[in-house]
Motif scaffolding. Structure first.
Motif, PDB file in Angstrom:
ATOM      1  N   CYS A  58       0.842  -1.197   0.000  1.00  0.00           N
ATOM      2  CA  CYS A  58       0.000   0.000   0.000  1.00  0.00           C
ATOM      3  C   CYS A  58       0.876   1.245   0.000  1.00  0.00           C
ATOM      4  CB  CYS A  58      -0.902   0.010   1.222  1.00  0.00           C
ATOM      5  SG  CYS A  58      -1.932  -1.454   1.342  1.00  0.00           S
ATOM      6  N   TRP A  59       0.451   2.253  -0.764  1.00  0.00           N
ATOM      7  CA  TRP A  59       1.199   3.502  -0.893  1.00  0.00           C
ATOM      8  C   TRP A  59       0.189   4.633  -0.848  1.00  0.00           C
ATOM      9  CZ3 TRP A  59       3.508   5.417  -6.129  1.00  0.00           C
ATOM     10  CH2 TRP A  59       4.364   6.493  -5.928  1.00  0.00           C
ATOM     11  N   ASP A  60       0.401   5.618   0.019  1.00  0.00           N
ATOM     12  CA  ASP A  60      -0.544   6.718   0.070  1.00  0.00           C
ATOM     13  C   ASP A  60       0.113   8.029   0.466  1.00  0.00           C
ATOM     14  OD1 ASP A  60      -0.226   6.674   2.843  1.00  0.00           O
ATOM     15  OD2 ASP A  60      -2.311   6.242   3.277  1.00  0.00           O
ATOM     16  N   SER A  61      -0.612   9.103   0.194  1.00  0.00           N
ATOM     17  CA  SER A  61      -0.233  10.441   0.618  1.00  0.00           C
ATOM     18  C   SER A  61      -1.513  11.262   0.708  1.00  0.00           C
ATOM     19  CB  SER A  61       0.718  11.096  -0.380  1.00  0.00           C
ATOM     20  OG  SER A  61       1.005  12.420   0.038  1.00  0.00           O
ATOM     21  N   VAL A  62      -1.640  12.012   1.757  1.00  0.00           N
ATOM     22  CA  VAL A  62      -2.807  12.873   1.892  1.00  0.00           C
ATOM     23  C   VAL A  62      -2.394  14.335   2.031  1.00  0.00           C
ATOM     24  CG1 VAL A  62      -4.302  11.101   2.866  1.00  0.00           C
ATOM     25  CG2 VAL A  62      -2.900  12.476   4.390  1.00  0.00           C
ATOM     26  N   SER A  63      -1.153  14.619   1.703  1.00  0.00           N
ATOM     27  CA  SER A  63      -0.645  15.975   1.949  1.00  0.00           C
ATOM     28  C   SER A  63       0.129  16.541   0.762  1.00  0.00           C
ATOM     29  CB  SER A  63       0.253  15.954   3.186  1.00  0.00           C
ATOM     30  OG  SER A  63       1.361  15.098   2.939  1.00  0.00           O
ATOM     31  N   LEU A  64      -0.331  16.268  -0.453  1.00  0.00           N
ATOM     32  CA  LEU A  64       0.389  16.787  -1.611  1.00  0.00           C
ATOM     33  C   LEU A  64       0.104  18.266  -1.799  1.00  0.00           C
ATOM     34  CD1 LEU A  64      -0.076  13.895  -4.166  1.00  0.00           C
ATOM     35  CD2 LEU A  64       1.913  14.397  -2.744  1.00  0.00           C
ATOM     36  N   GLU A  65       1.133  18.996  -2.203  1.00  0.00           N
ATOM     37  CA  GLU A  65       1.015  20.427  -2.449  1.00  0.00           C
ATOM     38  C   GLU A  65       1.554  20.737  -3.823  1.00  0.00           C
ATOM     39  OE1 GLU A  65       3.288  22.230   0.627  1.00  0.00           O
ATOM     40  OE2 GLU A  65       1.847  21.729   2.197  1.00  0.00           O
ATOM     41  N   GLY A  66       1.130  21.858  -4.357  1.00  0.00           N
ATOM     42  CA  GLY A  66       1.620  22.305  -5.644  1.00  0.00           C
ATOM     43  C   GLY A  66       0.527  22.252  -6.691  1.00  0.00           C
ATOM     44  N   GLY A  67       0.873  22.643  -7.884  1.00  0.00           N
ATOM     45  CA  GLY A  67      -0.045  22.621  -9.012  1.00  0.00           C
ATOM     46  C   GLY A  67       0.382  21.544  -9.989  1.00  0.00           C
ATOM     47  N   ARG A  68       1.118  21.956 -11.011  1.00  0.00           N
ATOM     48  CA  ARG A  68       1.633  20.974 -11.976  1.00  0.00           C
ATOM     49  C   ARG A  68       2.687  20.076 -11.355  1.00  0.00           C
ATOM     50  NH1 ARG A  68       1.667  22.184 -17.825  1.00  0.00           N
ATOM     51  NH2 ARG A  68      -0.164  23.447 -18.177  1.00  0.00           N
ATOM     52  N   GLU A  69       3.562  20.664 -10.578  1.00  0.00           N
ATOM     53  CA  GLU A  69       4.580  19.877  -9.866  1.00  0.00           C
ATOM     54  C   GLU A  69       4.094  19.667  -8.445  1.00  0.00           C
ATOM     55  OE1 GLU A  69       8.620  21.185 -10.211  1.00  0.00           O
ATOM     56  OE2 GLU A  69       8.248  21.966 -12.229  1.00  0.00           O
ATOM     57  N   VAL A  70       3.882  18.400  -8.081  1.00  0.00           N
ATOM     58  CA  VAL A  70       3.380  18.086  -6.738  1.00  0.00           C
ATOM     59  C   VAL A  70       4.504  17.492  -5.894  1.00  0.00           C
ATOM     60  CG1 VAL A  70       0.989  17.787  -7.457  1.00  0.00           C
ATOM     61  CG2 VAL A  70       2.518  15.829  -7.475  1.00  0.00           C
ATOM     62  N   ARG A  71       4.379  17.698  -4.596  1.00  0.00           N
ATOM     63  CA  ARG A  71       5.356  17.153  -3.660  1.00  0.00           C
ATOM     64  C   ARG A  71       4.686  17.004  -2.308  1.00  0.00           C
ATOM     65  NH1 ARG A  71       5.387  21.904  -4.719  1.00  0.00           N
ATOM     66  NH2 ARG A  71       5.731  23.691  -3.404  1.00  0.00           N
ATOM     67  N   GLY A  72       5.246  16.152  -1.503  1.00  0.00           N
ATOM     68  CA  GLY A  72       4.709  15.940  -0.165  1.00  0.00           C
ATOM     69  C   GLY A  72       5.353  14.718   0.456  1.00  0.00           C
ATOM     70  N   SER A  73       4.727  14.229   1.500  1.00  0.00           N
ATOM     71  CA  SER A  73       5.201  13.039   2.190  1.00  0.00           C
ATOM     72  C   SER A  73       4.287  11.877   1.826  1.00  0.00           C
ATOM     73  CB  SER A  73       5.161  13.293   3.698  1.00  0.00           C
ATOM     74  OG  SER A  73       5.595  12.151   4.394  1.00  0.00           O
ATOM     75  N   SER A  74       4.875  10.689   1.713  1.00  0.00           N
ATOM     76  CA  SER A  74       4.061   9.509   1.422  1.00  0.00           C
ATOM     77  C   SER A  74       4.449   8.375   2.359  1.00  0.00           C
ATOM     78  CB  SER A  74       4.197   9.086  -0.036  1.00  0.00           C
ATOM     79  OG  SER A  74       5.472   8.578  -0.314  1.00  0.00           O
ATOM     80  N   ARG A  75       3.565   7.414   2.459  1.00  0.00           N
ATOM     81  CA  ARG A  75       3.759   6.267   3.341  1.00  0.00           C
ATOM     82  C   ARG A  75       3.635   5.005   2.510  1.00  0.00           C
ATOM     83  NH1 ARG A  75      -0.549   4.076   7.630  1.00  0.00           N
ATOM     84  NH2 ARG A  75      -1.871   4.720   5.917  1.00  0.00           N
ATOM     85  N   LEU A  76       4.500   4.046   2.779  1.00  0.00           N
ATOM     86  CA  LEU A  76       4.471   2.739   2.127  1.00  0.00           C
ATOM     87  C   LEU A  76       4.364   1.706   3.234  1.00  0.00           C
ATOM     88  CD1 LEU A  76       4.890   1.155  -0.587  1.00  0.00           C
ATOM     89  CD2 LEU A  76       7.300   1.052   0.041  1.00  0.00           C
ATOM     90  N   TRP A  77       3.446   0.759   3.085  1.00  0.00           N
ATOM     91  CA  TRP A  77       3.358  -0.292   4.082  1.00  0.00           C
ATOM     92  C   TRP A  77       2.982  -1.611   3.446  1.00  0.00           C
ATOM     93  CZ3 TRP A  77      -0.607   3.106   3.402  1.00  0.00           C
ATOM     94  CH2 TRP A  77      -1.902   2.633   3.417  1.00  0.00           C
ATOM     95  N   ILE A  78       3.518  -2.660   4.098  1.00  0.00           N
ATOM     96  CA  ILE A  78       3.236  -4.031   3.693  1.00  0.00           C
ATOM     97  C   ILE A  78       3.199  -4.856   4.982  1.00  0.00           C
ATOM     98  CG2 ILE A  78       5.669  -4.517   3.249  1.00  0.00           C
ATOM     99  CD1 ILE A  78       4.728  -6.433   1.011  1.00  0.00           C
ATOM    100  N   GLY A  79       2.162  -5.636   5.141  1.00  0.00           N
ATOM    101  CA  GLY A  79       2.007  -6.362   6.407  1.00  0.00           C
ATOM    102  C   GLY A  79       1.924  -5.372   7.546  1.00  0.00           C
ATOM    103  N   GLY A  80       2.660  -5.565   8.607  1.00  0.00           N
ATOM    104  CA  GLY A  80       2.670  -4.643   9.735  1.00  0.00           C
ATOM    105  C   GLY A  80       3.809  -3.647   9.689  1.00  0.00           C
ATOM    106  N   ARG A  81       4.542  -3.584   8.587  1.00  0.00           N
ATOM    107  CA  ARG A  81       5.714  -2.713   8.493  1.00  0.00           C
ATOM    108  C   ARG A  81       5.396  -1.513   7.609  1.00  0.00           C
ATOM    109  NH1 ARG A  81       6.916  -7.956   7.194  1.00  0.00           N
ATOM    110  NH2 ARG A  81       7.188  -7.372   5.040  1.00  0.00           N
ATOM    111  N   GLU A  82       5.914  -0.342   8.006  1.00  0.00           N
ATOM    112  CA  GLU A  82       5.700   0.849   7.196  1.00  0.00           C
ATOM    113  C   GLU A  82       6.896   1.772   7.278  1.00  0.00           C
ATOM    114  OE1 GLU A  82       3.276   4.300   9.280  1.00  0.00           O
ATOM    115  OE2 GLU A  82       2.143   2.433   9.262  1.00  0.00           O
ATOM    116  N   THR A  83       6.992   2.644   6.282  1.00  0.00           N
ATOM    117  CA  THR A  83       8.048   3.635   6.237  1.00  0.00           C
ATOM    118  C   THR A  83       7.538   4.861   5.492  1.00  0.00           C
ATOM    119  OG1 THR A  83      10.374   4.021   5.703  1.00  0.00           O
ATOM    120  CG2 THR A  83       9.107   2.717   4.132  1.00  0.00           C
ATOM    121  N   LEU A  84       8.195   5.988   5.696  1.00  0.00           N
ATOM    122  CA  LEU A  84       7.816   7.255   5.077  1.00  0.00           C
ATOM    123  C   LEU A  84       8.908   7.722   4.135  1.00  0.00           C
ATOM    124  CD1 LEU A  84       6.529   9.125   8.252  1.00  0.00           C
ATOM    125  CD2 LEU A  84       5.163   7.892   6.574  1.00  0.00           C
ATOM    126  N   ALA A  85       8.504   8.489   3.117  1.00  0.00           N
ATOM    127  CA  ALA A  85       9.468   9.100   2.201  1.00  0.00           C
ATOM    128  C   ALA A  85       8.783  10.245   1.470  1.00  0.00           C
ATOM    129  CB  ALA A  85       9.993   8.090   1.187  1.00  0.00           C
TER     130      ALA A  85
END
Length: 144
Positions: A58-85
């Motif tokens: 699973c990969w998600d982000s709920v905090s993207l900013e910008g117009g044409r160029e977007v950026r923000g923080s995202s989360r990746l998780w599999i099973g019970g493990r997750e990380t941010l980037a």
């Protein structure tokens, strides 16, 4: 003009969507949602990928900013493990021929540390996800 505040006015074009996953797998076997601002810029996403012989990625982000160029923080998780980037990408309106309608071309990319996920292979290589997709206005033949 497409109303991006009305989810019934547009659709994700799966025939023009593709994801490149860290296993080297290129897939169209995913589902999820994109969240658009009223102006049509990408505000967030939630995507789930079926991996062969593994739990769902699973990969998600709920905090993207910008117009044409977007950026923000995202989360990746599999099973019970997750990380941010950080995630970055483009959300560009593209003219669609003589109809005057536009569609949105979305390109997203993020690189995660494999150590937090305890990724089984290539533990020392970063885990990079890339997504290409389009959001198109509904037409009368789309059945919605």
């Amino acid at each position: 003009m497409v109303s991006y505040t009305d989810p019934g006015a547009w659709r994700i074009a799966m025939d023009a969507s593709e994801a490149m996953l860290p296993t080297g797998l290129v897939t169209r076997d995913f589902h999820g949602s994109f969240y658009l601002s009223p102006a049509g810029s990408l505000a967030g996403f939630t995507l789930r990928f079926a991996l062969p012989g593994a739990a769902q990625l699973c990969w998600d982000s709920v905090s993207l900013e910008g117009g044409r160029e977007v950026r923000g923080s995202s989360r990746l998780w599999i099973g019970g493990r997750e990380t941010l980037a950080d995630v970055s990408g483009l959300c560009v309106p593209v003219p669609a021929g003589h109809t005057g309608n536009r569609y949105l071309k979305i390109v997203l990319s993020a690189t995660f540390s494999p150590l937090r996920l305890r990724w089984p292979r290539a533990r020392l290589r970063p885990v990079t996800l890339r997504l290409f997709s389009e959001i198109r206005p509904l037409t009368p033949g789309d059945g919605a």
